[in-house]
Scaffold this active site. Structure first.
Site, short mmCIF file in Angstrom:
data_model
loop_
_atom_site.label_atom_id
_atom_site.label_comp_id
_atom_site.label_asym_id
_atom_site.label_seq_id
_atom_site.Cartn_x
_atom_site.Cartn_y
_atom_site.Cartn_z
N THR A 95 0.75 -1.04 0.03
CA THR A 95 0.11 -0.10 -0.06
C THR A 95 0.75 1.17 -0.02
O THR A 95 2.24 1.07 0.41
CB THR A 95 -0.89 0.06 1.05
OG1 THR A 95 -0.26 0.22 2.38
CG2 THR A 95 -1.80 -1.19 1.26
N LYS A 223 15.13 5.85 4.05
CA LYS A 223 15.72 5.07 3.77
C LYS A 223 16.84 4.61 4.53
O LYS A 223 17.29 3.69 4.83
CB LYS A 223 16.15 5.16 2.06
CG LYS A 223 14.95 4.85 1.19
CD LYS A 223 15.23 5.34 -0.35
CE LYS A 223 13.74 5.13 -0.97
NZ LYS A 223 14.00 5.70 -2.45
N1 LIG Z 1 6.42 2.48 -7.45
C1 LIG Z 1 7.82 2.21 -7.27
O1 LIG Z 1 8.65 2.31 -8.15
C2 LIG Z 1 8.07 1.84 -5.88
C3 LIG Z 1 9.47 1.51 -5.54
C4 LIG Z 1 9.90 1.33 -4.25
C5 LIG Z 1 8.83 0.98 -3.43
N2 LIG Z 1 7.74 1.62 -3.48
C6 LIG Z 1 6.55 1.35 -2.49
O2 LIG Z 1 5.89 0.34 -2.84
C7 LIG Z 1 4.27 0.59 -2.48
C8 LIG Z 1 3.31 0.60 -3.33
O3 LIG Z 1 3.53 1.35 -4.47
P1 LIG Z 1 2.90 1.61 -5.71
O4 LIG Z 1 3.58 2.57 -6.66
O5 LIG Z 1 2.36 0.18 -6.24
O6 LIG Z 1 1.43 2.38 -5.27
P2 LIG Z 1 0.00 2.52 -6.07
O7 LIG Z 1 0.18 2.43 -7.47
O8 LIG Z 1 -0.52 3.95 -5.39
O9 LIG Z 1 -0.83 1.23 -5.38
C9 LIG Z 1 -1.23 1.29 -4.07
C10 LIG Z 1 -2.20 0.11 -3.85
O10 LIG Z 1 -2.63 0.14 -2.57
C11 LIG Z 1 -3.94 0.21 -2.16
N3 LIG Z 1 -4.30 0.49 -0.96
C12 LIG Z 1 -4.28 1.91 -0.60
N4 LIG Z 1 -4.68 1.94 0.82
C13 LIG Z 1 -4.99 0.54 1.24
C14 LIG Z 1 -5.57 -0.10 2.17
N5 LIG Z 1 -5.79 0.44 3.46
N6 LIG Z 1 -5.72 -1.46 2.27
C15 LIG Z 1 -5.41 -2.14 1.05
N7 LIG Z 1 -4.87 -1.39 -0.12
C16 LIG Z 1 -4.70 -0.17 -0.02
C17 LIG Z 1 -4.32 1.08 -3.48
O11 LIG Z 1 -5.91 0.79 -3.67
P3 LIG Z 1 -6.80 2.15 -3.90
O12 LIG Z 1 -6.26 2.63 -5.39
O13 LIG Z 1 -8.22 1.43 -4.22
O14 LIG Z 1 -6.48 3.22 -3.10
C18 LIG Z 1 -3.51 0.59 -4.53
O15 LIG Z 1 -4.00 -0.72 -5.12
C19 LIG Z 1 4.44 2.05 -1.77
O16 LIG Z 1 4.73 1.70 -0.32
C20 LIG Z 1 5.82 2.62 -2.32
O17 LIG Z 1 6.68 3.63 -1.52
C21 LIG Z 1 7.29 1.81 -5.02
#
Ligand SMILES: NC(=O)c1ccc[n+]([C@@H]2O[C@H](COP(=O)([O-])OP(=O)(O)OC[C@H]3O[C@@H](n4cnc5c(N)ncnc54)[C@H](OP(=O)(O)O)[C@@H]3O)[C@@H](O)[C@H]2O)c1
Length: 336
Positions: A95, A223
């Site tokens: 999330t 980090k």
């Molecule tokens: N993107 C990158 O390159 C990257 C790199 C390293 C780490 N990360 C980390 O990885 C994580 C995910 O990133 P992402 O890019 O995939 O984010 P994202 O595209 O914004 O997706 C987040 C997901 O979490 C869901 N969510 C939000 N609140 C929730 C809850 N209370 N219960 C269950 N599901 C919930 C959202 O659903 P809704 O849309 O319905 O709210 C969405 O499906 C983050 O913590 C980010 O910091 C990301």
């Protein structure tokens, strides 16, 4: 291995794509047959099937459980309820990161551990703020916690420091752990102003509309907290760190450094004494000075091996999904 995916956004879908593309080789070479038994979102519903959901159908649903047309249980109040009441071997928490208040994501992690499920996360909040507490709960429950994706995505910096170098003493690790600021500094060195470089980073999707967390150093600082905990078992708070971002660096600073054969980099440092984030002028002979664009890197200074550096991608759906896959395979090798 039965897996619950809590969060079905970019990273969750990145992992599913890898599981789909590599299904045959993962099965043939590692005997790894994952079943995604649940996916949960915050606002678009939850899916659960004890025998596993269809990965192609999940990919076609593009993060929206309502678009998954096959049979699944959908009647859950929240991801927390799902974790608490259904069976799985591993919970993957992906999330959104909330550094100020990671309570919801931390509750997901705690519930996974309390129900004796292994935990993998890409979410910086719970690991940065509650590492010790989560680790000791996991130890009592006899489950694993892995968090490779939280720093440098699939470039294996956590495994390198925690596992591969575990027989060495790490005196210090210095890293470029925020791709956005490194991209901006690289563009400024080729003549762009800070404002134009930031605008370009936003257009390319590297920087958020509100870039504060990146440019003021807070993403790198989170980090640093994770690396301090992972490498030195030290739980610190953001207020314990000295944090300076890149907003104070002018074109003239960049030119002066260039004239002296040096380069500005935003350096995250950790050592047994503590951590910091600050812009530093590095000589071109430093491996970190050679890292350009949105690439990440980390240099370990160790007793036996001297310096070891690791350079690679630090973000992206597939790249971060790969870190989750690496953690899944480590758990699979150890426990299944
Ligand atoms: N993107 C990158 O390159 C990257 C790199 C390293 C780490 N990360 C980390 O990885 C994580 C995910 O990133 P992402 O890019 O995939 O984010 P994202 O595209 O914004 O997706 C987040 C997901 O979490 C869901 N969510 C939000 N609140 C929730 C809850 N209370 N219960 C269950 N599901 C919930 C959202 O659903 P809704 O849309 O319905 O709210 C969405 O499906 C983050 O913590 C980010 O910091 C990301």
């Amino acid at each position: 291995m039965k897996i619950m995916l809590i969060g079905f956004g970019l990273v969750g879908q990145g992992l599913l794509q890898l599981l789909h593309d590599k299904a045959e080789s993962l099965q043939a070479e590692q005997g790894f047959t994952p079943k995604i038994v649940a996916v949960a979102t915050g606002s678009r519903g939850i899916l659960y099937h004890p025998d596993g959901l269809s990965i192609p159908a999940l990919l076609a649903a593009k993060g929206n459980p309502a678009a998954y047309k096959l049979d699944a249980e959908r009647d859950f109040a929240s991801a927390l309820e799902l974790i608490q009441c259904k069976e799985a071997d591993v919970v993957i928490e992906v999330t959104p990161t909330n550094l100020e208040n990671p309570a919801k994501a931390t509750a997901h992690c705690q519930a996974a551990i309390a129900s004796k499920k292994h935990l993998i996360t890409a979410n910086k909040g719970p690991i940065a703020k509650h590492y010790n507490e989560l680790m000791s709960a996991a130890k009592s429950a006899g489950v694993e916690i892995r968090f490779e994706a939280t720093v440098m995505a699939g470039t294996p910096c956590i495994a390198m420091g925690r596992e591969l170098l575990s027989g060495a003493k790490i005196h210090e690790a210095r890293g470029i752990v925020n791709g956005t600021t490194n991209y901006i500094l690289t563009q400024m060195e080729s003549g762009l102003s800070y404002e134009s470089a930031l605008k370009q980073a936003q257009e390319l999707g590297y920087a958020e509309t509100d870039p504060t967390a990146d440019v003021e150093g807070w993403d790198a600082a989170a980090k640093v907290l994770i690396l301090l905990a992972a490498f030195f078992g030290k739980q610190a708070q953001l207020s314990d760190l000295s944090v300076t971002g890149i907003t104070g660096i002018s074109q003239a600073d960049i030119e002066n450094a260039k004239a002296a054969g040096e380069r500005y980099k935003l350096i995250a440092s950790v050592s047994p004494e503590g951590g910091s984030v600050k812009p530093m002028r590095l000589p071109l002979s430093d491996p970190l000075a050679q890292v350009s664009g949105a690439t990440n890197a980390i240099s370990f200074n160790t007793d036996v091996m001297g310096n070891i550096s690791l350079i690679g991608k630090g973000a992206g759906a597939g790249e971060t999904g790969f870190a989750l896959l690496a953690d899944l395979l480590t758990i699979h090798r150890k426990l299944f």
